[in-house]
Write a protein that holds these residues in place. Structure first.
Motif, PDB file in Angstrom:
ATOM      1  N   LEU A 113       0.987  -1.172   0.098  1.00 17.43           N
ATOM      2  CA  LEU A 113       0.028   0.031   0.141  1.00 17.43           C
ATOM      3  C   LEU A 113       1.053   1.513  -0.122  1.00 17.43           C
ATOM      4  CD1 LEU A 113      -2.831  -0.874   2.695  1.00 17.43           C
ATOM      5  CD2 LEU A 113      -3.010  -0.944   0.442  1.00 17.43           C
ATOM      6  N   ASP A 114       0.211   2.347  -0.323  1.00 18.21           N
ATOM      7  CA  ASP A 114       0.986   3.518  -0.451  1.00 18.21           C
ATOM      8  C   ASP A 114       1.351   3.887   1.066  1.00 18.21           C
ATOM      9  OD1 ASP A 114       1.315   6.414   0.188  1.00 18.21           O
ATOM     10  OD2 ASP A 114       0.381   6.951  -1.698  1.00 18.21           O
ATOM     11  N   PRO A 115       2.462   4.343   1.608  1.00 19.54           N
ATOM     12  CA  PRO A 115       2.526   4.567   3.219  1.00 19.54           C
ATOM     13  C   PRO A 115       1.355   5.775   3.474  1.00 19.54           C
ATOM     14  CG  PRO A 115       4.417   5.065   1.880  1.00 19.54           C
ATOM     15  CD  PRO A 115       3.445   4.596   0.965  1.00 19.54           C
ATOM     16  N   MET A 116       1.101   6.406   2.769  1.00 17.12           N
ATOM     17  CA  MET A 116      -0.177   7.284   3.172  1.00 17.12           C
ATOM     18  C   MET A 116      -1.296   7.012   2.801  1.00 17.12           C
ATOM     19  SD  MET A 116       1.535   9.648   4.767  1.00 17.12           S
ATOM     20  CE  MET A 116       3.186  10.304   4.991  1.00 17.12           C
ATOM     21  N   ASP A 117      -1.710   6.068   2.553  1.00 17.51           N
ATOM     22  CA  ASP A 117      -3.079   5.407   2.309  1.00 17.51           C
ATOM     23  C   ASP A 117      -3.933   5.449   3.531  1.00 17.51           C
ATOM     24  OD1 ASP A 117      -5.007   3.133   2.314  1.00 17.51           O
ATOM     25  OD2 ASP A 117      -4.578   2.951   0.199  1.00 17.51           O
ATOM     26  N   GLY A 118      -5.185   5.811   3.290  1.00 17.39           N
ATOM     27  CA  GLY A 118      -6.205   6.200   3.960  1.00 17.39           C
ATOM     28  C   GLY A 118      -6.460   5.178   5.216  1.00 17.39           C
ATOM     29  N   CYS A 119      -5.932   3.883   4.783  1.00 11.80           N
ATOM     30  CA  CYS A 119      -5.928   2.531   5.786  1.00 11.80           C
ATOM     31  C   CYS A 119      -4.971   2.723   6.661  1.00 11.80           C
ATOM     32  CB  CYS A 119      -6.124   1.261   4.973  1.00 11.80           C
ATOM     33  SG  CYS A 119      -7.347   1.022   3.798  1.00 11.80           S
ATOM     34  N   LEU A 120      -3.849   3.436   6.592  1.00  9.10           N
ATOM     35  CA  LEU A 120      -2.743   3.342   7.368  1.00  9.10           C
ATOM     36  C   LEU A 120      -2.413   4.827   7.990  1.00  9.10           C
ATOM     37  CD1 LEU A 120      -0.470   1.652   5.025  1.00  9.10           C
ATOM     38  CD2 LEU A 120      -1.503   0.564   6.729  1.00  9.10           C
ATOM     39  N   VAL A 121      -2.807   5.690   7.403  1.00 10.47           N
ATOM     40  CA  VAL A 121      -2.913   7.237   8.106  1.00 10.47           C
ATOM     41  C   VAL A 121      -3.824   7.936   7.813  1.00 10.47           C
ATOM     42  CG1 VAL A 121      -1.350   9.223   7.989  1.00 10.47           C
ATOM     43  CG2 VAL A 121      -0.176   7.053   7.631  1.00 10.47           C
ATOM     44  N   LYS A 122      -4.483   8.461   9.089  1.00 11.77           N
ATOM     45  CA  LYS A 122      -5.822   9.225   8.820  1.00 11.77           C
ATOM     46  C   LYS A 122      -6.003  10.232   9.781  1.00 11.77           C
ATOM     47  CE  LYS A 122      -8.232   5.359   9.064  1.00 11.77           C
ATOM     48  NZ  LYS A 122      -9.317   4.753   8.714  1.00 11.77           N
ATOM     49  N   THR A 123      -6.690  11.360   9.754  1.00 12.96           N
ATOM     50  CA  THR A 123      -7.143  12.244  10.667  1.00 12.96           C
ATOM     51  C   THR A 123      -8.350  12.108  11.492  1.00 12.96           C
ATOM     52  OG1 THR A 123      -5.937  14.196   9.710  1.00 12.96           O
ATOM     53  CG2 THR A 123      -7.677  14.558  11.348  1.00 12.96           C
ATOM     54  N   ILE A 124      -8.390  11.643  12.475  1.00 15.33           N
ATOM     55  CA  ILE A 124      -9.724  11.227  13.241  1.00 15.33           C
ATOM     56  C   ILE A 124      -9.972  12.397  14.151  1.00 15.33           C
ATOM     57  CG2 ILE A 124      -9.254   8.487  12.843  1.00 15.33           C
ATOM     58  CD1 ILE A 124      -8.364   8.520  15.950  1.00 15.33           C
ATOM     59  N   THR A 125     -11.100  11.950  15.083  1.00 17.88           N
ATOM     60  CA  THR A 125     -11.771  13.046  15.761  1.00 17.88           C
ATOM     61  C   THR A 125     -11.782  12.544  17.368  1.00 17.88           C
ATOM     62  OG1 THR A 125     -12.973  14.024  14.117  1.00 17.88           O
ATOM     63  CG2 THR A 125     -13.660  14.653  16.320  1.00 17.88           C
ATOM     64  N   ILE A 126     -11.219  13.116  18.103  1.00 17.02           N
ATOM     65  CA  ILE A 126     -11.288  13.024  19.707  1.00 17.02           C
ATOM     66  C   ILE A 126     -12.610  13.620  20.186  1.00 17.02           C
ATOM     67  CG2 ILE A 126     -10.474  13.163  22.067  1.00 17.02           C
ATOM     68  CD1 ILE A 126      -7.782  13.800  20.886  1.00 17.02           C
ATOM     69  N   GLU A 127     -13.584  12.574  20.558  1.00 12.81           N
ATOM     70  CA  GLU A 127     -14.726  13.084  20.915  1.00 12.81           C
ATOM     71  C   GLU A 127     -14.836  13.402  22.401  1.00 12.81           C
ATOM     72  OE1 GLU A 127     -16.885   9.567  19.731  1.00 12.81           O
ATOM     73  OE2 GLU A 127     -17.218  10.429  17.508  1.00 12.81           O
ATOM     74  N   ARG A 128     -14.037  12.693  23.281  1.00 14.16           N
ATOM     75  CA  ARG A 128     -13.947  12.960  24.602  1.00 14.16           C
ATOM     76  C   ARG A 128     -12.840  12.243  25.326  1.00 14.16           C
ATOM     77  NH1 ARG A 128     -17.710   9.473  23.506  1.00 14.16           N
ATOM     78  NH2 ARG A 128     -18.223   7.442  24.906  1.00 14.16           N
ATOM     79  N   VAL A 129     -12.730  12.515  26.633  1.00 13.31           N
ATOM     80  CA  VAL A 129     -11.732  11.843  27.391  1.00 13.31           C
ATOM     81  C   VAL A 129     -12.442  11.216  28.726  1.00 13.31           C
ATOM     82  CG1 VAL A 129      -9.416  11.746  28.634  1.00 13.31           C
ATOM     83  CG2 VAL A 129      -9.638  13.056  26.660  1.00 13.31           C
ATOM     84  N   GLN A 130     -12.462   9.990  28.697  1.00 15.95           N
ATOM     85  CA  GLN A 130     -13.049   9.504  30.096  1.00 15.95           C
ATOM     86  C   GLN A 130     -11.987   8.765  31.061  1.00 15.95           C
ATOM     87  OE1 GLN A 130     -16.081   7.216  27.737  1.00 15.95           O
ATOM     88  NE2 GLN A 130     -17.088   7.404  29.993  1.00 15.95           N
ATOM     89  N   GLY A 131     -11.658   9.579  32.048  1.00 15.39           N
ATOM     90  CA  GLY A 131     -10.667   9.141  32.919  1.00 15.39           C
ATOM     91  C   GLY A 131      -9.377   8.890  32.139  1.00 15.39           C
ATOM     92  N   ASP A 132      -8.799   7.555  31.997  1.00 22.21           N
ATOM     93  CA  ASP A 132      -7.310   7.724  31.139  1.00 22.21           C
ATOM     94  C   ASP A 132      -7.646   7.001  29.876  1.00 22.21           C
ATOM     95  OD1 ASP A 132      -8.094   5.046  31.950  1.00 22.21           O
ATOM     96  OD2 ASP A 132      -6.043   4.583  32.730  1.00 22.21           O
TER      97      ASP A 132
END
Length: 115
Positions: free
Chosen positions: A48-67
């Motif tokens: 795969l291309d090393p920057m393929d979306g299966c390997l590298v992506k921007t995701i969203t932190i929705e919340r932090v619960q404890g640790d």
């Protein structure tokens, strides 16, 4: 600094991320917040291309619960930024494992890392 080396420093730079992980900076992010996710075994998928979306992506932190960091793409350890669940056991490519990298343009890092 974390020992994980699934992505090079120049690649992180080009994606606007930093290698250093800082749980306190994660806690200071306003939610939801974008973060970079990189497959833990990225180097093993050389077809795969090393920057393929299966390997590298921007995701969203929705919340932090404890640790635990809860995202739209799984749960991660606040201490390490690494996926906290074991793999599903599948022998094929799977997105069960990953680790997070803070983005330079996030509100927690803007003063220190912005160019």
């Amino acid at each position: 600094m974390r020992p994980y080396r699934n992505i090079s420093d120049p690649e992180l730079e080009s994606l606007g991320a930093i290698r250093e992980w800082d749980a306190q900076k994660v806690l200071s992010l306003s939610m939801p917040s974008p973060i970079l996710w990189v497959h833990t075994a990225r180097e093993k998928f050389h077809r795969l291309d090393p920057m393929d979306g299966c390997l590298v992506k921007t995701i969203t932190i929705e919340r932090v619960q404890g640790d635990v960091i809860k995202t739209n793409f799984g749960s991660y350890s606040l201490d390490t930024g690494k996926n906290i669940y074991y793999s599903c056991g599948c022998k094929k490519f799977c997105d069960c494992y990953g680790q997070l990298y803070l983005l330079k343009d996030s509100n927690a890092l803007s003063g220190r890392y912005s160019a």
